[in-house]
Motif scaffolding. Structure first.
Motif, PDB file in Angstrom:
ATOM      1  N   ILE A  78      -6.743 -25.172  -3.243  1.00 17.88           N
ATOM      2  CA  ILE A  78      -7.004 -23.690  -2.989  1.00 17.88           C
ATOM      3  C   ILE A  78      -6.019 -23.367  -2.280  1.00 17.88           C
ATOM      4  O   ILE A  78      -5.185 -23.724  -1.243  1.00 17.88           O
ATOM      5  N   ARG A  79      -5.219 -22.012  -2.871  1.00 17.78           N
ATOM      6  CA  ARG A  79      -4.104 -21.565  -2.044  1.00 17.78           C
ATOM      7  C   ARG A  79      -4.119 -20.042  -2.140  1.00 17.78           C
ATOM      8  O   ARG A  79      -4.546 -19.229  -3.021  1.00 17.78           O
ATOM      9  N   PRO A  80      -4.027 -19.236  -0.949  1.00 13.67           N
ATOM     10  CA  PRO A  80      -4.197 -17.737  -0.868  1.00 13.67           C
ATOM     11  C   PRO A  80      -2.684 -17.175  -1.219  1.00 13.67           C
ATOM     12  O   PRO A  80      -1.905 -16.766  -0.269  1.00 13.67           O
ATOM     13  N   LEU A  81      -2.416 -17.206  -2.673  1.00 17.34           N
ATOM     14  CA  LEU A  81      -1.213 -16.755  -2.727  1.00 17.34           C
ATOM     15  C   LEU A  81      -1.085 -15.151  -2.769  1.00 17.34           C
ATOM     16  O   LEU A  81       0.337 -14.763  -2.865  1.00 17.34           O
ATOM     17  N   LEU A  82      -1.984 -14.163  -3.123  1.00 17.72           N
ATOM     18  CA  LEU A  82      -2.034 -13.069  -3.466  1.00 17.72           C
ATOM     19  C   LEU A  82      -2.279 -12.172  -2.112  1.00 17.72           C
ATOM     20  O   LEU A  82      -3.283 -12.696  -1.280  1.00 17.72           O
ATOM     21  N   HIS A  83      -1.581 -11.030  -2.016  1.00 16.16           N
ATOM     22  CA  HIS A  83      -1.840 -10.500  -0.748  1.00 16.16           C
ATOM     23  C   HIS A  83      -1.706  -8.823  -1.250  1.00 16.16           C
ATOM     24  O   HIS A  83      -0.840  -8.573  -2.321  1.00 16.16           O
ATOM     25  N   TYR A  84      -2.169  -8.122  -0.518  1.00 18.98           N
ATOM     26  CA  TYR A  84      -1.995  -6.463  -0.600  1.00 18.98           C
ATOM     27  C   TYR A  84      -0.910  -6.058  -0.507  1.00 18.98           C
ATOM     28  O   TYR A  84      -0.264  -6.204   0.602  1.00 18.98           O
ATOM     29  N   ARG A  85      -0.422  -5.258  -1.197  1.00 25.25           N
ATOM     30  CA  ARG A  85       0.781  -4.245  -0.685  1.00 25.25           C
ATOM     31  C   ARG A  85       0.373  -3.356   0.087  1.00 25.25           C
ATOM     32  O   ARG A  85      -0.675  -2.781   0.123  1.00 25.25           O
ATOM     33  N   ALA A  86       1.148  -2.843   0.850  1.00 28.05           N
ATOM     34  CA  ALA A  86       1.034  -1.783   2.100  1.00 28.05           C
ATOM     35  C   ALA A  86       0.456  -0.630   1.356  1.00 28.05           C
ATOM     36  O   ALA A  86      -0.525  -0.017   1.912  1.00 28.05           O
ATOM     37  N   ARG A  87       1.204  -0.222   0.557  1.00 35.99           N
ATOM     38  CA  ARG A  87       0.738   1.268  -0.251  1.00 35.99           C
ATOM     39  C   ARG A  87      -0.581   0.911  -0.846  1.00 35.99           C
ATOM     40  O   ARG A  87      -1.356   1.958  -1.078  1.00 35.99           O
ATOM     41  N   SER A  88      -1.019  -0.102  -1.227  1.00 31.54           N
ATOM     42  CA  SER A  88      -2.339  -0.254  -1.958  1.00 31.54           C
ATOM     43  C   SER A  88      -3.590  -0.004  -0.867  1.00 31.54           C
ATOM     44  O   SER A  88      -4.465   0.281  -1.102  1.00 31.54           O
ATOM     45  N   VAL A  89      -3.247  -0.621   0.419  1.00 34.56           N
ATOM     46  CA  VAL A  89      -4.236  -0.567   1.291  1.00 34.56           C
ATOM     47  C   VAL A  89      -4.664   0.803   1.677  1.00 34.56           C
ATOM     48  O   VAL A  89      -5.739   1.301   1.809  1.00 34.56           O
ATOM     49  N   LEU A  90      -3.961   2.099   1.304  1.00 36.07           N
ATOM     50  CA  LEU A  90      -3.958   3.231   1.804  1.00 36.07           C
ATOM     51  C   LEU A  90      -4.487   4.098   0.377  1.00 36.07           C
ATOM     52  O   LEU A  90      -5.092   5.106   0.453  1.00 36.07           O
ATOM     53  N   ALA A  91      -4.518   3.462  -0.770  1.00 39.69           N
ATOM     54  CA  ALA A  91      -4.680   4.119  -1.910  1.00 39.69           C
ATOM     55  C   ALA A  91      -6.357   4.286  -2.182  1.00 39.69           C
ATOM     56  O   ALA A  91      -6.789   5.159  -3.074  1.00 39.69           O
ATOM     57  N   GLY A  92      -7.294   3.613  -1.331  1.00 38.00           N
ATOM     58  CA  GLY A  92      -8.712   3.965  -1.874  1.00 38.00           C
ATOM     59  C   GLY A  92      -9.244   2.721  -2.380  1.00 38.00           C
ATOM     60  O   GLY A  92      -8.602   1.979  -3.154  1.00 38.00           O
ATOM     61  N   ALA A  93     -10.519   2.708  -2.180  1.00 35.43           N
ATOM     62  CA  ALA A  93     -11.288   1.749  -2.896  1.00 35.43           C
ATOM     63  C   ALA A  93     -11.647   1.878  -4.528  1.00 35.43           C
ATOM     64  O   ALA A  93     -11.620   2.809  -5.048  1.00 35.43           O
ATOM     65  N   GLN A  94     -11.421   0.599  -5.070  1.00 35.77           N
ATOM     66  CA  GLN A  94     -11.338   0.610  -6.892  1.00 35.77           C
ATOM     67  C   GLN A  94     -12.519   1.193  -7.127  1.00 35.77           C
ATOM     68  O   GLN A  94     -12.593   1.725  -8.210  1.00 35.77           O
ATOM     69  N   LYS A  95     -13.573   0.668  -6.796  1.00 31.14           N
ATOM     70  CA  LYS A  95     -14.949   1.179  -7.321  1.00 31.14           C
ATOM     71  C   LYS A  95     -15.207   2.694  -7.123  1.00 31.14           C
ATOM     72  O   LYS A  95     -16.062   3.108  -7.993  1.00 31.14           O
ATOM     73  N   LEU A  96     -14.506   3.460  -6.643  1.00 31.32           N
ATOM     74  CA  LEU A  96     -14.512   4.791  -6.723  1.00 31.32           C
ATOM     75  C   LEU A  96     -13.777   5.565  -7.355  1.00 31.32           C
ATOM     76  O   LEU A  96     -13.955   6.680  -7.682  1.00 31.32           O
ATOM     77  N   LYS A  97     -12.885   4.831  -8.251  1.00 25.21           N
ATOM     78  CA  LYS A  97     -12.123   5.419  -9.137  1.00 25.21           C
ATOM     79  C   LYS A  97     -12.722   5.374 -10.601  1.00 25.21           C
ATOM     80  O   LYS A  97     -13.499   4.499 -10.827  1.00 25.21           O
TER      81      LYS A  97
END
Length: 166
Positions: A78-97
């Motif tokens: 198990i490896r946590p390889l993926l991280h959010y890009r900074a601009r994605s944090v401000l883009a809003g929730a996926q489920k609302l799109k």
């Protein structure tokens, strides 16, 4: 609110309950390849809002419970390889799109550079609505030098906007 409180008052206990089922799905999908590099199991990160609300990531918790109980062979790590890009944090929730907004959105993730070119990766996501998040996670892994061999999703749900699926 401390993380331990969220874990005791939320549904954290379900990670231990469902860990064997997730491990069985992953193990049954893997072909043992002795002498090759280990395959990384990567939880697609929960949104920061969801982690803040719950205090934990359900997929990561299930994987950790399974690993602690010895449910995975040694060639799966198990490896946590993926991280959010900074601009994605401000883009809003996926489920609302809308579905088209999800599919055409910017890259949300960045993956750590592969330590072995072509190292196999299994992606595990909690919910599949349009597949955009899983697709973006896979693309980030490919860009970083990994080979995504499998994607596992814990739940399937209909898009909230009722757009026809493509």
């Amino acid at each position: 609110m401390p993380c331990w409180h969220s874990r005791t008052s939320g549904r954290y206990f379900l990670a231990a309950v469902f860990a064997p089922y997730l491990a069985a799905a992953i193990n049954s999908s893997c072909i043992p390849r002795p002498g090759t590099v280990a395959t990384y199991i990567v939880a697609v990160p929960s949104s920061l809002k969801a982690v803040g609300k719950r205090g934990y990531s359900p997929v990561a918790s299930m994987l950790e419970h399974g690993m602690a109980r010895g449910l995975y062979p040694s060639e799966l790590v198990i490896r946590p390889l993926l991280h959010y890009r900074a601009r994605s944090v401000l883009a809003g929730a996926q489920k609302l799109k809308s579905g088209s907004a999800r599919r055409g959105g910017q890259e949300h993730f960045i993956a750590e550079r592969a330590d072995a070119p072509g190292r196999p990766v299994i992606l595990v996501d909690d919910v599949l609505t349009t597949g955009a998040t899983l697709r973006q996670a896979a693309m980030a892994c490919h860009k970083a030098g990994y080979s995504v061999t499998l994607g596992i999703v814990l739940a399937l749900t209909k898009p909230p906007n009722h757009e026809p699926e493509q």
